[in-house]
Design a protein around this motif. Sequence first.
Motif, mmCIF file in Angstrom:
data_model
loop_
_atom_site.group_PDB
_atom_site.id
_atom_site.type_symbol
_atom_site.label_atom_id
_atom_site.label_comp_id
_atom_site.label_asym_id
_atom_site.label_seq_id
_atom_site.Cartn_x
_atom_site.Cartn_y
_atom_site.Cartn_z
ATOM 1 N N PHE A 281 0.878 -1.170 0.000
ATOM 2 C CA PHE A 281 0.000 0.000 0.000
ATOM 3 C C PHE A 281 0.917 1.223 0.000
ATOM 4 C CE2 PHE A 281 -3.133 2.689 2.615
ATOM 5 C CZ PHE A 281 -3.777 3.140 1.477
ATOM 6 N N ILE A 282 1.281 1.686 -1.190
ATOM 7 C CA ILE A 282 2.337 2.682 -1.315
ATOM 8 C C ILE A 282 1.916 3.827 -2.225
ATOM 9 C CG2 ILE A 282 4.320 1.182 -0.826
ATOM 10 C CD1 ILE A 282 4.527 0.566 -3.769
ATOM 11 N N GLY A 283 2.663 4.918 -2.125
ATOM 12 C CA GLY A 283 2.406 6.061 -2.984
ATOM 13 C C GLY A 283 1.077 6.719 -2.644
ATOM 14 N N PRO A 284 0.522 7.457 -3.597
ATOM 15 C CA PRO A 284 -0.711 8.212 -3.339
ATOM 16 C C PRO A 284 -1.992 7.418 -3.570
ATOM 17 C CG PRO A 284 0.114 8.751 -5.519
ATOM 18 C CD PRO A 284 1.101 7.753 -4.918
ATOM 19 N N GLU A 285 -1.894 6.108 -3.821
ATOM 20 C CA GLU A 285 -3.084 5.342 -4.155
ATOM 21 C C GLU A 285 -4.071 5.293 -2.992
ATOM 22 O OE1 GLU A 285 -2.210 1.305 -5.077
ATOM 23 O OE2 GLU A 285 -1.319 0.864 -3.134
ATOM 24 N N SER A 286 -5.332 5.059 -3.308
ATOM 25 C CA SER A 286 -6.373 4.938 -2.295
ATOM 26 C C SER A 286 -6.451 3.500 -1.800
ATOM 27 C CB SER A 286 -7.726 5.347 -2.875
ATOM 28 O OG SER A 286 -8.145 4.394 -3.850
ATOM 29 N N LEU A 287 -7.128 3.312 -0.673
ATOM 30 C CA LEU A 287 -7.322 1.965 -0.151
ATOM 31 C C LEU A 287 -8.089 1.109 -1.148
ATOM 32 C CD1 LEU A 287 -7.174 -0.128 2.133
ATOM 33 C CD2 LEU A 287 -9.277 0.880 3.067
ATOM 34 N N ILE A 288 -9.058 1.700 -1.826
ATOM 35 C CA ILE A 288 -9.854 0.954 -2.806
ATOM 36 C C ILE A 288 -8.965 0.422 -3.936
ATOM 37 C CG2 ILE A 288 -11.733 1.086 -4.469
ATOM 38 C CD1 ILE A 288 -12.593 1.151 -1.540
ATOM 39 N N ASP A 289 -8.022 1.253 -4.411
ATOM 40 C CA ASP A 289 -7.105 0.803 -5.466
ATOM 41 C C ASP A 289 -6.269 -0.382 -5.000
ATOM 42 O OD1 ASP A 289 -7.976 2.732 -7.237
ATOM 43 O OD2 ASP A 289 -6.444 4.195 -6.652
ATOM 44 N N SER A 290 -5.805 -0.309 -3.756
ATOM 45 C CA SER A 290 -4.997 -1.394 -3.211
ATOM 46 C C SER A 290 -5.831 -2.664 -3.046
ATOM 47 C CB SER A 290 -4.390 -0.987 -1.870
ATOM 48 O OG SER A 290 -3.559 -2.004 -1.355
ATOM 49 N N LEU A 291 -7.063 -2.513 -2.591
ATOM 50 C CA LEU A 291 -7.958 -3.662 -2.452
ATOM 51 C C LEU A 291 -8.172 -4.353 -3.802
ATOM 52 C CD1 LEU A 291 -10.651 -2.102 -0.088
ATOM 53 C CD2 LEU A 291 -9.273 -4.111 0.448
ATOM 54 N N LYS A 292 -8.377 -3.564 -4.849
ATOM 55 C CA LYS A 292 -8.596 -4.130 -6.183
ATOM 56 C C LYS A 292 -7.370 -4.901 -6.652
ATOM 57 C CE LYS A 292 -11.880 -0.622 -7.859
ATOM 58 N NZ LYS A 292 -12.067 0.508 -8.814
ATOM 59 N N ARG A 293 -6.167 -4.373 -6.391
ATOM 60 C CA ARG A 293 -4.953 -5.045 -6.852
ATOM 61 C C ARG A 293 -4.767 -6.377 -6.123
ATOM 62 N NH1 ARG A 293 -1.632 -1.113 -6.271
ATOM 63 N NH2 ARG A 293 -0.494 -1.832 -4.438
ATOM 64 N N VAL A 294 -5.045 -6.386 -4.801
ATOM 65 C CA VAL A 294 -4.916 -7.625 -4.040
ATOM 66 C C VAL A 294 -5.948 -8.645 -4.507
ATOM 67 C CG1 VAL A 294 -5.212 -8.644 -1.741
ATOM 68 C CG2 VAL A 294 -3.867 -6.556 -2.012
ATOM 69 N N ALA A 295 -7.174 -8.187 -4.751
ATOM 70 C CA ALA A 295 -8.246 -9.098 -5.177
ATOM 71 C C ALA A 295 -7.945 -9.746 -6.527
ATOM 72 C CB ALA A 295 -9.572 -8.344 -5.249
ATOM 73 N N ALA A 296 -7.084 -9.121 -7.311
ATOM 74 C CA ALA A 296 -6.767 -9.646 -8.642
ATOM 75 C C ALA A 296 -5.664 -10.695 -8.624
ATOM 76 C CB ALA A 296 -6.357 -8.498 -9.563
ATOM 77 N N LEU A 297 -4.941 -10.835 -7.508
ATOM 78 C CA LEU A 297 -3.789 -11.724 -7.470
ATOM 79 C C LEU A 297 -4.198 -13.187 -7.319
ATOM 80 C CD1 LEU A 297 -1.451 -9.628 -5.139
ATOM 81 C CD2 LEU A 297 -1.217 -9.945 -7.613
ATOM 82 N N ARG A 298 -3.484 -14.048 -8.031
ATOM 83 C CA ARG A 298 -3.687 -15.494 -7.913
ATOM 84 C C ARG A 298 -2.515 -16.103 -7.151
ATOM 85 N NH1 ARG A 298 -6.463 -19.231 -10.925
ATOM 86 N NH2 ARG A 298 -6.898 -17.707 -12.568
ATOM 87 N N GLY A 299 -2.810 -16.841 -6.076
ATOM 88 C CA GLY A 299 -1.769 -17.565 -5.356
ATOM 89 C C GLY A 299 -0.931 -16.715 -4.419
ATOM 90 N N LEU A 300 -1.514 -15.671 -3.808
ATOM 91 C CA LEU A 300 -0.756 -14.821 -2.889
ATOM 92 C C LEU A 300 -0.567 -15.540 -1.552
ATOM 93 C CD1 LEU A 300 0.569 -12.084 -2.257
ATOM 94 C CD2 LEU A 300 -1.684 -11.260 -1.507
ATOM 95 N N VAL A 301 0.673 -15.518 -1.070
ATOM 96 C CA VAL A 301 1.022 -16.137 0.210
ATOM 97 C C VAL A 301 1.601 -15.050 1.121
ATOM 98 C CG1 VAL A 301 2.416 -17.880 1.392
ATOM 99 C CG2 VAL A 301 1.525 -18.337 -0.915
ATOM 100 N N LEU A 302 1.105 -14.994 2.346
ATOM 101 C CA LEU A 302 1.603 -14.039 3.334
ATOM 102 C C LEU A 302 2.302 -14.827 4.433
ATOM 103 C CD1 LEU A 302 -0.565 -11.156 4.923
ATOM 104 C CD2 LEU A 302 1.550 -12.048 5.858
ATOM 105 N N GLU A 303 3.612 -14.657 4.542
ATOM 106 C CA GLU A 303 4.393 -15.369 5.559
ATOM 107 C C GLU A 303 4.630 -14.461 6.761
ATOM 108 O OE1 GLU A 303 8.036 -16.671 3.862
ATOM 109 O OE2 GLU A 303 7.098 -18.231 2.620
ATOM 110 N N VAL A 304 4.302 -14.964 7.941
ATOM 111 C CA VAL A 304 4.566 -14.258 9.193
ATOM 112 C C VAL A 304 5.546 -15.096 10.004
ATOM 113 C CG1 VAL A 304 3.592 -13.341 11.333
ATOM 114 C CG2 VAL A 304 2.276 -13.202 9.201
ATOM 115 N N THR A 305 6.732 -14.544 10.265
ATOM 116 C CA THR A 305 7.712 -15.227 11.103
ATOM 117 C C THR A 305 7.729 -14.570 12.473
ATOM 118 O OG1 THR A 305 9.099 -15.768 9.187
ATOM 119 C CG2 THR A 305 10.133 -15.875 11.367
ATOM 120 N N VAL A 306 7.417 -15.356 13.508
ATOM 121 C CA VAL A 306 7.413 -14.856 14.877
ATOM 122 C C VAL A 306 8.828 -15.009 15.431
ATOM 123 C CG1 VAL A 306 6.368 -15.028 17.160
ATOM 124 C CG2 VAL A 306 5.018 -15.587 15.112
ATOM 125 N N CYS A 307 9.494 -13.880 15.666
ATOM 126 C CA CYS A 307 10.885 -13.889 16.128
ATOM 127 C C CYS A 307 10.947 -14.036 17.654
ATOM 128 C CB CYS A 307 11.582 -12.599 15.707
ATOM 129 S SG CYS A 307 11.490 -12.244 13.935
#
Length: 294
Positions: free
Chosen positions: A212-238
Amino acid sequence: MSHPWMPASPCGDGCLTPGAPSVGGVRRALRFTAAAGVVLLAFGALPVMFVPRCRNSVARLVFRGVLRAFGVRLVVRGEPLDSGGRGALVVNNHISWLDIVAVNAVRPMRALAKREIAGWPVLGTLVARGGSIFLDRERLSTLPSTIDQLAAALRAGSPVNVTPEGTTWCGLASGRFRPATFQAAIDAGVPVRPLALRYRMADGRETTQPAFIGPESLIDSLKRVAALRGLVLEVTVCGEIAPGRAADRRELAALAEASVQAALGNVALPSQQGSVGRRYAGVEGAGLRFATPG
């Protein structure tokens, strides 16, 4: 930018990795529909959120439901994210609005959030209902009272999530951990628990598409995420950084940042051979040596 210390990132559209696999328009619409359904269920479950023994379980289901609705697979590595009933300052690198969802999907908790999030559709309401402490980044005069609120929440036994970079970065680049909020952990005498977040595609390639970067709106970011196929979010607990391990808030911030960067593979801890990168030159006082990121 209203003052010279306002958090800022140089990341913008040019940081977005090309060639990410995408889904069709129908699948995108279904994802938004599913997310809306999860949110409606969340609002319907708000009375249950006032029951302490049910709150965390319900909140975790809601946030995991949001991830599933957008087709995001959550992978958690490392130690269990459990404060054992004590307060803890939980800090992470900041890339996307999905960060908030992911942290709460692992372990629901209060957050220190920028004031603007309170006005976001849907997500803002959920974050506010979760007991967030809001920070007005444009008014430095309010920072001491905000740190006092944060310390009080930590003393009361609440884990609180903070993004000490102060703004979002693309993920391939990241910002320094600002020390101000670490003072709350020192004042409250609680540990710091760093989390390292990484976004990749199903084939293992890292991606900046969710950023979520630059001047884009939250809606623009939501649309880009919704378009992705196979997104993986890794959380490493240190590993936990115990109270008293650092001499002051700057050293504590440096230790937390080093832990996150090591989990992401950007630095070597603590005695591995290598030259000290300029970006981490100020951390030598923490007793760590860093290999220059390759």
